[in-house]
Design an enzyme around this catalytic site. Structure first.
Site, mmCIF file in Angstrom:
data_model
loop_
_atom_site.group_PDB
_atom_site.id
_atom_site.type_symbol
_atom_site.label_atom_id
_atom_site.label_comp_id
_atom_site.label_asym_id
_atom_site.label_seq_id
_atom_site.Cartn_x
_atom_site.Cartn_y
_atom_site.Cartn_z
ATOM 1 N N SER A 1 -6.339 3.425 -6.013
ATOM 2 C CA SER A 1 -5.691 3.623 -4.718
ATOM 3 C C SER A 1 -6.228 2.638 -3.691
ATOM 4 O O SER A 1 -7.339 2.115 -3.820
ATOM 5 C CB SER A 1 -5.916 5.047 -4.221
ATOM 6 N N ASP A 2 -5.424 2.383 -2.666
ATOM 7 C CA ASP A 2 -5.927 1.615 -1.538
ATOM 8 C C ASP A 2 -6.810 2.526 -0.690
ATOM 9 O O ASP A 2 -6.718 3.759 -0.763
ATOM 10 C CB ASP A 2 -4.778 1.041 -0.711
ATOM 11 N N ALA A 3 -7.646 1.920 0.136
ATOM 12 C CA ALA A 3 -8.654 2.672 0.880
ATOM 13 C C ALA A 3 -8.007 3.648 1.853
ATOM 14 O O ALA A 3 -7.222 3.256 2.717
ATOM 15 C CB ALA A 3 -9.577 1.721 1.634
ATOM 16 N N ALA B 1 -5.728 5.758 1.418
ATOM 17 C CA ALA B 1 -4.332 6.110 1.152
ATOM 18 C C ALA B 1 -4.161 7.517 0.580
ATOM 19 O O ALA B 1 -3.170 8.187 0.902
ATOM 20 C CB ALA B 1 -3.698 5.074 0.232
#
Length: 953
Positions: free
Chosen positions: A242-244, A246
């Site tokens: 995952s993106d930070a 998110a």
């Protein structure tokens, strides 16, 4: 008696296949241990001797954020090289440095989050610097080369494990965690997925990172395309990180789920395997997973699936086989070879956009070098720390001699006078601090409270003169005479303490706000943009007020010298002027901030105009992360390069001097005006006529453009069509008088398509070197599938039979050879709408609509974009001989209108009572008489969602 040695567990046996070893290790982990692995910072399992592991190490153009490293050109600059071999070698160097840095600092990760393969659809995107190109084939070619370099060539063990960013259709920073990209099926398959697919299928990708945004109303972190597309392209276990932050956005900002347990379960089941959230604290994510397990939203098998993918990457990185890992002893860091490669990459990234013959410069040329970036070597958010650096000014000094080069930065020199009539100035040196205090020990209120552990931040008698730089739209930096920038520390005081603007929240930017009441007639408030508060003067120094109600200081701006005056003075005495303009990658267009215009900042336009007025032999060297719009005609020459890393200045000087012929090519269209651009959030490249593929206007510089100091002749185009490929051959001859690179580009266009197709479309390219008079024979094997398009009626790829132009040349508009080939294929057939329900999203044309999520799990529906009215067109629908009725599946409220061709509506189906929610679909039916083949037009009136349309007889 000696106790027997315990047997080696199978997961430690290097002779077993990875799959069996992973099975064994999974069987030994407790559920709590497996859950703990789902956070970015997976803890160690000491009882099994399993080390801690962190997903994520930024390595976009060098190892980032971990201290000194070799810094290569920005990604868009690597894209501008059009050189896959070079980019592969850059990837190799970066991965070797990651291994070497890891050996001395375990914080350096080997699961690298790069490259970024988001397409450069819109040049105002703040992260333009991170992508390679607006074209999916060029992007995938460069990305594939870089990932192969990062992965390494060993058949079993990977040097680093690349993760592609950002899945999917992500090109805006404005509202990036709440905006939805409306992507119709053709754009999805022909554009956004294409760049990812070819790179994944090449076999050097360890995973992907979903983007912050939503696609068709559904967050990317629960995207069904992870399962339906990504994982179908390879048999490898891909790791989705995952993106930070998110995962929390699914509830906190997007409000897509009601609880974090529900959101975490949905993301895990959609395919997210590692959650990057809450920094190093894994307790919140693990708590949410456990809560989801307790609520029956997840099973242990769901957890095992995600952990298996993570372990697959760790095994491939050699973590469990340190004695067999061929990369374990890699120590190649800042080597001479890496420095040479950084220089080669910087040279190959330079694009010559215009030249009236002034370039290359003769050795005895007297050069005036001006501009805000002339003596800068800028880094960006994803750079490492420079070990070596060269600015354009330094490069020109080295190449032409300091006696032949004169420099003027071209910034305004100003002083700021308080209402008490004193000027703000930098603090004294520590040993002089006592002299600065009054009788009661208070600091002079006009002093800037800087770091007293630094030497004096002034080189003049008063320390009151600052360089004021306007970076566009009123965003300013103020720099002390020794080069340090005014910054605001955590205690709120201004200090001349920053080497460069930077940081996630930049603390070095200000805005001057005119105040007409100031007694000197030039009064301003100084607003600090990082805190959004004004500057005030207190008894103990200059600081940022905690609120704008605390009597901010009205300052008089006293201009000591205009930048244009200094530029004009040295330009008039030179043989040629080199204006170095562009951007600071931390300001006015960066992650979290999109640009609002293509224009150069006003201050840089004034500098450029002053140089041209003083000397008609003016060269503009743009050093920037993205394209600009300007008037090139009055300029003798124009060059562009992305921020080129540690060797940028030397590379630019060598190109200007003709030591190397420029051969970079534009990886995206440069538009002439803001009016040429669609809305930033309009992702329909077909309908909005975006990128070189569909743009019908006249660009400032076209995709693929780039000039040379040599000239090249093209000849002998031949096309042979086989059962599965087209073999395209031609020759290129260097007709100039110096050795140079050429980039041959191969395009096609469908001559008579049944649907909107690209004006021209890149099929392949090759960069190569030719000596004067030498000829290269080039052959490209192009699969016939490259000529296909996504047929929404069939929901599949289709090669349409008919003529296709084959175009060869030096850019998308510089066509040197042209031929036509007739291809067989599958002819179009009418849509069998009686036999198969019509999916609303599979339209041929639309206006005023957007795609939204059919359900939270999968599928698309269509709704009016503004909740009012929209139109859909479905071409060539076959209603058979006796269609008498229609059914529509809808949610919300409103009316669906149907008509044939361009006629009046013949059926209206109205949902009078709103459905309980957006996913509570109902079916409406009405009489509808049609026979034969017609275009179907559907009007949507009101805030409803249309899922499907069916017909009966």
């Amino acid at each position: 008696m000696t106790a027997p040695t315990p047997p080696t567990p199978p997961f430690r046996d290097p002779h077993l296949p990875f799959a069996k070893r992973i099975d064994d290790l999974l069987s030994r982990l407790t559920l709590d241990e497996k859950v703990s692995f789902l956070h970015q910072f997976a803890p160690a399992v000491e009882r099994l001797g399993v080390a801690a592991f962190r997903t994520g190490q930024e390595a976009l153009h060098g190892v980032a954020w971990m201290g000194p490293a070799t810094v290569f050109p920005q990604a868009v600059g690597l894209g501008a090289t059009w050189n896959t071999d070079l980019v592969r070698r850059v990837g190799e160097a970066v991965s070797r440095e990651a291994r070497a840095m890891r050996a001395r600092d375990e914080r350096v990760g080997l699961n690298v989050w790069s490259p970024t393969v988001n397409l450069l659809r819109h040049p105002l995107w703040g992260r333009n610097e991170e992508g390679y190109s607006e074209d999916p084939r060029l992007t995938s070619a460069i990305a594939t080369a870089y990932t192969h370099g990062l992965r390494g060539e060993h058949p079993t063990y990977w040097r680093t494990a690349p993760v592609l960013k950002h899945w999917l259709a992500h090109n805006n920073e404005t509202g990036r965690d709440v905006t939805s990209s409306s992507v119709r099926p053709r754009v999805l398959h022909e554009y956004d997925l294409r760049a990812f697919r070819a790179t994944v299928e090449a076999g050097a990708v360890a995973g992907v990172m979903p983007a912050y945004n939503l696609v068709n109303g559904r967050p990317n972190h629960v995207s069904p395309y992870l399962r339906e597309q990504l994982r179908a392209w390879t048999e490898e276990d891909l790791l989705v990180c995952s993106d930070a932050g998110a995962p929390s956005n699914l509830v906190d900002s997007e409000h897509y789920f009601g609880t974090h347990e529900e959101a975490t379960a949905a993301a895990l089941q959609a395919g997210v395997d590692s959650f990057t959230d809450h920094g190093t604290d894994g307790s919140k994510i693990t708590g949410r997973v456990k809560g989801a397990l307790e609520q029956g939203l997840l099973t242990e098998a769901d957890v095992d699936t995600a952990v298996r993918r993570q372990l697959s990457v760790r095994f491939r990185l050699g973590e469990f086989d340190p004695h067999y890992d061929p990369h374990a002893g890699t120590g190649e860091f800042d080597t001479p070879a890496h420095r040479v490669l950084a220089g080669e990459a910087a040279e190959q990234a330079v694009v010559l956009l215009r030249n009236d013959g002034v370039l290359p410069l003769a050795a005895d040329t007297r050069i005036a070098v001006v501009g805000l970036l002339a003596d800068e070597c800028k880094l960006d958010w994803y750079s490492g720390t420079l070990i070596h650096r060269s600015t354009p000014l330094e490069g020109l000094y080295e190449r032409f001699g300091a006696e032949r080069v004169e420099f003027a930065e071209g910034v305004d020199r100003v002083r700021l006078r308080t209402s008490a009539g004193v000027f703000l100035k930098v603090p004294p040196a520590p040993e002089a601090a006592d002299e600065a205090r009054g009788a009661e020990g208070a600091l002079d209120p006009a002093l800037l409270a800087g770091r007293t552990d630094l030497p004096p931040l002034t080189t003049d008698a008063t320390g009151t003169e600052f360089a004021l730089v306007d970076w566009g739209e009123g965003v300013l930096t103020l720099r002390a005479p020794d080069g340090r920038y005014l910054s605001v520390a955590e205690d709120g005081y201004l200090r001349a303490s920053a080497d460069q603007p930077g940081g996630w929240i930049v603390q070095e930017t200000f805005r001057l706000e005119p105040q007409g009441s100031e007694p000197h007639g030039n009064g301003h408030l100084l607003r600090h943009l990082g805190t959004d508060h004004h500057v005030s003067v207190a008894a103990d120094g200059v600081k940022v007020a905690s609120s704008d109600d605390e009597n901010p200081e009205v300052l008089e701006l006293v201009v000591v010298e205009r930048g244009e005056a200094a530029v004009a003075r040295i330009a008039a005495a030179a043989d040629v002027v080199v204006v170095v303009a562009g951007n600071d990658p931390h300001l006015g267009g960066r992650e979290t901030e999109d640009r609002t215009t293509l224009r150069l900042p006003a201050q840089q336009e004034r500098i450029l105009e002053a140089a041209r007025a003083a000397n008609p032999r003016t060269v503009l060297a743009l050093v920037s992360a993205y394209p600009y719009a300007f008037a090139p005609a009055p300029l003798s020459a124009v060059l562009w390069t992305a921020h080129g890393g540690q060797a940028a200045g030397t590379a630019l000087a060598r190109v200007l001097a003709g030591d190397v012929s420029p051969a970079g090519r534009l990886p995206q269209t440069w538009y002439a005006d803001d009016s040429d651009l669609p809305d930033l959030l309009d992702y329909d490249v077909i309908g909005a006529r975006q990128t070189y593929l569909y743009f019908e206007g006249r660009p400032l510089f076209p995709f693929g453009h780039g000039l040379s100091y040599a000239s090249f002749g093209y000849a002998g185009l031949a096309v042979e069509v086989g059962e599965e490929t087209a073999r395209i051959s031609f020759s290129v001859t260097n007709t100039g008088d110096m050795t140079a690179d050429e980039v041959a580009q191969l395009y096609t266009r469908a001559v008579d398509p049944s649907v909107t197709r690209p004006r021209r479309e890149l099929l392949d390219h090759r960069r190569f070197t030719l000596a004067p008079g030498a000829t290269a024979a080039l052959t490209f094997e192009v699969p016939l599938s490259a000529f296909a398009f996504w047929d929404v009626a069939r929901q599949a790829w289709r090669l349409e039979p008919g003529p296709y132009d084959v175009l060869v040349g030096g850019s998308s508009e510089d066509v040197r050879l042209r031929g036509t080939v007739v291809l067989g294929g599958e002819p179009a057939t009418p849509r069998p709408v009686r036999r198969r329900a019509l999916a609303a999203a599979d339209f041929d044309e639309q206006s005023g609509t957007e795609l939204v999520d059919l359900t939270k799990v999968s599928g698309d529906a269509v709704t009016p974009a503004a909740g009012d009215s929209g139109e859909l067109v479905y071409r060539a629908c076959d209603f058979g001989a006796d269609t008498t009725g229609v059914t529509v599946t809808v949610a919300g409220e409103g009316t669906v209108e149907l008509s044939l061709g361009g006629g009046a509506a013949t059926a209206r189906l109205t949902l009078d009572t709103p459905t309980p929610g957006p996913y509570d679909y109902v079916t409406l039916d009405a009489p509808f008489a049609a026979r034969g083949v017609h275009d179907l037009r559907i009007g949507l009136r009101g805030p409803l969602r249309l899922a499907h349309v069916g017909f009966s007889g």
